[in-house]
Design a protein around this motif. Structure first.
Motif, PDB file in Angstrom:
ATOM      1  N   LYS A  56       0.829  -1.201   0.000  1.00 21.78           N
ATOM      2  CA  LYS A  56       0.000   0.000   0.000  1.00 21.78           C
ATOM      3  C   LYS A  56       0.863   1.250   0.000  1.00 21.78           C
ATOM      4  O   LYS A  56       1.992   1.249   0.485  1.00 21.78           O
ATOM      5  CB  LYS A  56      -0.930   0.007   1.218  1.00 21.78           C
ATOM      6  N   SER A  57       0.327   2.339  -0.509  1.00 20.89           N
ATOM      7  CA  SER A  57       1.067   3.592  -0.575  1.00 20.89           C
ATOM      8  C   SER A  57       1.295   4.156   0.817  1.00 20.89           C
ATOM      9  O   SER A  57       0.573   3.853   1.764  1.00 20.89           O
ATOM     10  CB  SER A  57       0.280   4.616  -1.394  1.00 20.89           C
ATOM     11  N   ASP A  58       2.334   4.990   0.947  1.00 27.64           N
ATOM     12  CA  ASP A  58       2.606   5.652   2.219  1.00 27.64           C
ATOM     13  C   ASP A  58       1.405   6.462   2.669  1.00 27.64           C
ATOM     14  O   ASP A  58       1.104   6.545   3.860  1.00 27.64           O
ATOM     15  CB  ASP A  58       3.817   6.571   2.096  1.00 27.64           C
ATOM     16  N   GLN A  59       0.697   7.038   1.709  1.00 29.52           N
ATOM     17  CA  GLN A  59      -0.438   7.888   2.071  1.00 29.52           C
ATOM     18  C   GLN A  59      -1.519   7.095   2.802  1.00 29.52           C
ATOM     19  O   GLN A  59      -2.114   7.574   3.765  1.00 29.52           O
ATOM     20  CB  GLN A  59      -1.030   8.528   0.808  1.00 29.52           C
ATOM     21  N   SER A  60      -1.735   5.859   2.365  1.00 31.80           N
ATOM     22  CA  SER A  60      -2.783   5.049   2.997  1.00 31.80           C
ATOM     23  C   SER A  60      -2.372   4.588   4.387  1.00 31.80           C
ATOM     24  O   SER A  60      -3.220   4.255   5.207  1.00 31.80           O
ATOM     25  CB  SER A  60      -3.120   3.843   2.122  1.00 31.80           C
ATOM     26  N   LEU A  61      -1.057   4.547   4.645  1.00 30.77           N
ATOM     27  CA  LEU A  61      -0.576   4.111   5.948  1.00 30.77           C
ATOM     28  C   LEU A  61      -0.318   5.270   6.902  1.00 30.77           C
ATOM     29  O   LEU A  61      -0.168   5.070   8.104  1.00 30.77           O
ATOM     30  CB  LEU A  61       0.714   3.304   5.782  1.00 30.77           C
ATOM     31  N   ASN A  62      -0.262   6.482   6.374  1.00 31.40           N
ATOM     32  CA  ASN A  62       0.052   7.642   7.200  1.00 31.40           C
ATOM     33  C   ASN A  62      -1.003   7.912   8.266  1.00 31.40           C
ATOM     34  O   ASN A  62      -0.740   8.620   9.241  1.00 31.40           O
ATOM     35  CB  ASN A  62       0.234   8.889   6.328  1.00 31.40           C
ATOM     36  N   ARG A  63      -2.214   7.356   8.072  1.00 27.55           N
ATOM     37  CA  ARG A  63      -3.258   7.557   9.079  1.00 27.55           C
ATOM     38  C   ARG A  63      -2.861   6.941  10.419  1.00 27.55           C
ATOM     39  O   ARG A  63      -3.421   7.283  11.458  1.00 27.55           O
ATOM     40  CB  ARG A  63      -4.587   6.976   8.593  1.00 27.55           C
ATOM     41  N   LEU A  64      -1.885   6.024  10.387  1.00 26.12           N
ATOM     42  CA  LEU A  64      -1.409   5.404  11.612  1.00 26.12           C
ATOM     43  C   LEU A  64      -0.336   6.243  12.312  1.00 26.12           C
ATOM     44  O   LEU A  64       0.039   5.946  13.442  1.00 26.12           O
ATOM     45  CB  LEU A  64      -0.831   4.017  11.314  1.00 26.12           C
ATOM     46  N   ASN A  65       0.144   7.270  11.634  1.00 28.50           N
ATOM     47  CA  ASN A  65       1.276   8.013  12.173  1.00 28.50           C
ATOM     48  C   ASN A  65       0.966   8.715  13.483  1.00 28.50           C
ATOM     49  O   ASN A  65       1.815   8.782  14.373  1.00 28.50           O
ATOM     50  CB  ASN A  65       1.779   9.040  11.154  1.00 28.50           C
ATOM     51  N   ASN A  66      -0.232   9.280  13.603  1.00 30.02           N
ATOM     52  CA  ASN A  66      -0.557  10.005  14.829  1.00 30.02           C
ATOM     53  C   ASN A  66      -0.491   9.082  16.045  1.00 30.02           C
ATOM     54  O   ASN A  66       0.078   9.438  17.092  1.00 30.02           O
ATOM     55  CB  ASN A  66      -1.946  10.648  14.732  1.00 30.02           C
ATOM     56  N   ARG A  67      -1.085   7.895  15.925  1.00 33.85           N
ATOM     57  CA  ARG A  67      -1.053   6.941  17.029  1.00 33.85           C
ATOM     58  C   ARG A  67       0.381   6.463  17.286  1.00 33.85           C
ATOM     59  O   ARG A  67       0.798   6.314  18.440  1.00 33.85           O
ATOM     60  CB  ARG A  67      -1.968   5.745  16.734  1.00 33.85           C
ATOM     61  N   ALA A  68       1.136   6.237  16.194  1.00 40.46           N
ATOM     62  CA  ALA A  68       2.530   5.818  16.355  1.00 40.46           C
ATOM     63  C   ALA A  68       3.335   6.877  17.101  1.00 40.46           C
ATOM     64  O   ALA A  68       4.149   6.559  17.979  1.00 40.46           O
ATOM     65  CB  ALA A  68       3.153   5.540  14.990  1.00 40.46           C
ATOM     66  N   MET A  69       3.104   8.135  16.789  1.00 36.19           N
ATOM     67  CA  MET A  69       3.819   9.214  17.471  1.00 36.19           C
ATOM     68  C   MET A  69       3.405   9.307  18.938  1.00 36.19           C
ATOM     69  O   MET A  69       4.225   9.596  19.807  1.00 36.19           O
ATOM     70  CB  MET A  69       3.584  10.542  16.759  1.00 36.19           C
ATOM     71  N   GLU A  70       2.131   9.055  19.222  1.00 40.50           N
ATOM     72  CA  GLU A  70       1.682   9.032  20.623  1.00 40.50           C
ATOM     73  C   GLU A  70       2.427   7.955  21.412  1.00 40.50           C
ATOM     74  O   GLU A  70       2.852   8.182  22.551  1.00 40.50           O
ATOM     75  CB  GLU A  70       0.180   8.776  20.689  1.00 40.50           C
ATOM     76  N   LEU A  71       2.574   6.772  20.802  1.00 35.19           N
ATOM     77  CA  LEU A  71       3.271   5.677  21.468  1.00 35.19           C
ATOM     78  C   LEU A  71       4.749   5.998  21.661  1.00 35.19           C
ATOM     79  O   LEU A  71       5.328   5.719  22.713  1.00 35.19           O
ATOM     80  CB  LEU A  71       3.110   4.386  20.666  1.00 35.19           C
ATOM     81  N   LEU A  72       5.367   6.589  20.644  1.00 34.15           N
ATOM     82  CA  LEU A  72       6.771   6.975  20.773  1.00 34.15           C
ATOM     83  C   LEU A  72       6.950   8.033  21.857  1.00 34.15           C
ATOM     84  O   LEU A  72       7.913   7.989  22.632  1.00 34.15           O
ATOM     85  CB  LEU A  72       7.306   7.490  19.433  1.00 34.15           C
ATOM     86  N   ASP A  73       6.019   8.960  21.924  1.00 35.57           N
ATOM     87  CA  ASP A  73       6.086   9.987  22.958  1.00 35.57           C
ATOM     88  C   ASP A  73       5.959   9.372  24.354  1.00 35.57           C
ATOM     89  O   ASP A  73       6.615   9.803  25.304  1.00 35.57           O
ATOM     90  CB  ASP A  73       4.987  11.023  22.725  1.00 35.57           C
ATOM     91  N   SER A  74       5.153   8.327  24.469  1.00 31.02           N
ATOM     92  CA  SER A  74       4.932   7.690  25.776  1.00 31.02           C
ATOM     93  C   SER A  74       6.182   7.006  26.307  1.00 31.02           C
ATOM     94  O   SER A  74       6.313   6.796  27.520  1.00 31.02           O
ATOM     95  CB  SER A  74       3.780   6.679  25.693  1.00 31.02           C
ATOM     96  N   VAL A  75       7.114   6.654  25.404  1.00 27.90           N
ATOM     97  CA  VAL A  75       8.368   6.029  25.849  1.00 27.90           C
ATOM     98  C   VAL A  75       9.568   6.944  25.620  1.00 27.90           C
ATOM     99  O   VAL A  75      10.726   6.514  25.680  1.00 27.90           O
ATOM    100  CB  VAL A  75       8.599   4.663  25.151  1.00 27.90           C
ATOM    101  N   GLY A  76       9.284   8.214  25.337  1.00 31.85           N
ATOM    102  CA  GLY A  76      10.348   9.208  25.214  1.00 31.85           C
ATOM    103  C   GLY A  76      11.136   9.170  23.926  1.00 31.85           C
ATOM    104  O   GLY A  76      12.256   9.691  23.861  1.00 31.85           O
ATOM    105  N   LEU A  77      10.562   8.589  22.866  1.00 30.05           N
ATOM    106  CA  LEU A  77      11.305   8.438  21.610  1.00 30.05           C
ATOM    107  C   LEU A  77      10.815   9.338  20.485  1.00 30.05           C
ATOM    108  O   LEU A  77      11.333   9.249  19.367  1.00 30.05           O
ATOM    109  CB  LEU A  77      11.245   6.978  21.134  1.00 30.05           C
ATOM    110  N   ALA A  78       9.861  10.207  20.748  1.00 34.06           N
ATOM    111  CA  ALA A  78       9.321  11.051  19.685  1.00 34.06           C
ATOM    112  C   ALA A  78      10.400  11.850  18.944  1.00 34.06           C
ATOM    113  O   ALA A  78      10.346  11.973  17.711  1.00 34.06           O
ATOM    114  CB  ALA A  78       8.244  11.989  20.250  1.00 34.06           C
ATOM    115  N   PRO A  79      11.413  12.391  19.624  1.00 33.89           N
ATOM    116  CA  PRO A  79      12.444  13.162  18.902  1.00 33.89           C
ATOM    117  C   PRO A  79      13.262  12.326  17.921  1.00 33.89           C
ATOM    118  O   PRO A  79      13.929  12.885  17.046  1.00 33.89           O
ATOM    119  CB  PRO A  79      13.332  13.710  20.032  1.00 33.89           C
ATOM    120  N   TRP A  80      13.227  10.991  18.076  1.00 33.50           N
ATOM    121  CA  TRP A  80      14.030  10.116  17.214  1.00 33.50           C
ATOM    122  C   TRP A  80      13.155   9.329  16.232  1.00 33.50           C
ATOM    123  O   TRP A  80      13.581   8.300  15.718  1.00 33.50           O
ATOM    124  CB  TRP A  80      14.847   9.155  18.089  1.00 33.50           C
TER     125      TRP A  80
END
Length: 250
Positions: free
Chosen positions: A118-142
């Protein structure tokens, strides 16, 4: 007040060619707590974990999760029920970015993990949740860093984020601080405290400082059987535990 146990085993046992690696273990993990499983080398901790997470079938006994008998279910089936093992089965992809790793875990939860065409565009809808999870473990800057270039401690934090993407109700951590320096141990200990809010954690851990800092309840195994149970203070004052475990760790 009656206690609410999310996980219970009855006479859980595993024999290997006549040798009992786990022998009649009755384990009860209270909902909303951090429960540690400790013991000297060869005590049966890893085998017990493998029985709970269905990497091994038990010789005898049963496993109850949320009141349901899961003794014959597969690892995938129990993961779908919210019982997820981390730091062994949540291996990350070294040549993908940190964000892409978490996004793949989210796809697995949605049942679309093989839709890599699938195209990146169709998967980008998951990015917000992925960033929330990364933020929860302190990895958002990376988020855009390639995983293989990350320090060991951050890779462990990423593994935790990918596991949290599966929305575990019971999180099983297998040696979460193994191989870490003091600074990384402190960071991961703080992360476990943070992610335990609203869920239950069962962990195998050798580092007694981590155990004393995190655990509400401890089960001590020795020679495949339960030797003692209780708080860290109760366990550390038990003469049998001191002989079987604490003395060897000193």
């Amino acid at each position: 007040m009656e206690r609410d146990y999310i996980l219970e085993t009855q006479n859980l046992s595993k024999d290997f060619k006549g040798f009992s690696a786990v022998n009649d273990v009755n384990l009860r993990v209270e909902r909303g707590t951090i429960h540690a499983l400790i013991g000297p080398n060869g005590a049966g901790k890893t085998t017990c974990f493998n029985l709970l997470t269905k990497f091994l079938p038990p010789t005898r006994g049963s496993i109850q999760y949320n009141g349901q008998d899961i003794t014959t279910l597969s690892a995938t089936q129990i993961a779908n029920h919210g019982m997820v093992r981390s730091f062994q089965i949540s291996a990350v992809f070294p040549h993908l970015t940190v964000l892409e790793n978490v996004r793949i875990a989210l796809q697995q939860k949605l049942g679309t993990s093989f839709h890599f065409w699938k195209s990146d565009q169709s998967l980008n809808r998951l990015n917000n949740r992925a960033m929330e999870l990364l933020d929860s473990v302190g990895l958002a800057p990376w988020a855009d860093n390639i995983t293989v270039e990350m320090p060991y401690g951050r890779k462990r934090a990423l593994e935790l984020a990918t596991t949290l993407a599966l929305e575990p109700e019971l999180l099983l951590l297998d040696e979460p601080t193994q191989g870490m320096g003091h600074e990384d141990v402190s960071k991961v200990t703080a992360l476990i405290k943070q992610v335990s809010i609203g869920r239950t954690v069962l962990m195998v851990e050798h580092n007694l400082n981590v155990v004393s800092d995190l655990s509400d309840q401890i089960t001590v195994l020795a020679q495949g059987s339960v030797l003692a149970e209780g708080s860290y203070q109760e366990i550390s004052n038990d003469p049998e535990v001191m002989t079987a475990y604490m003395g060897k760790a000193a």
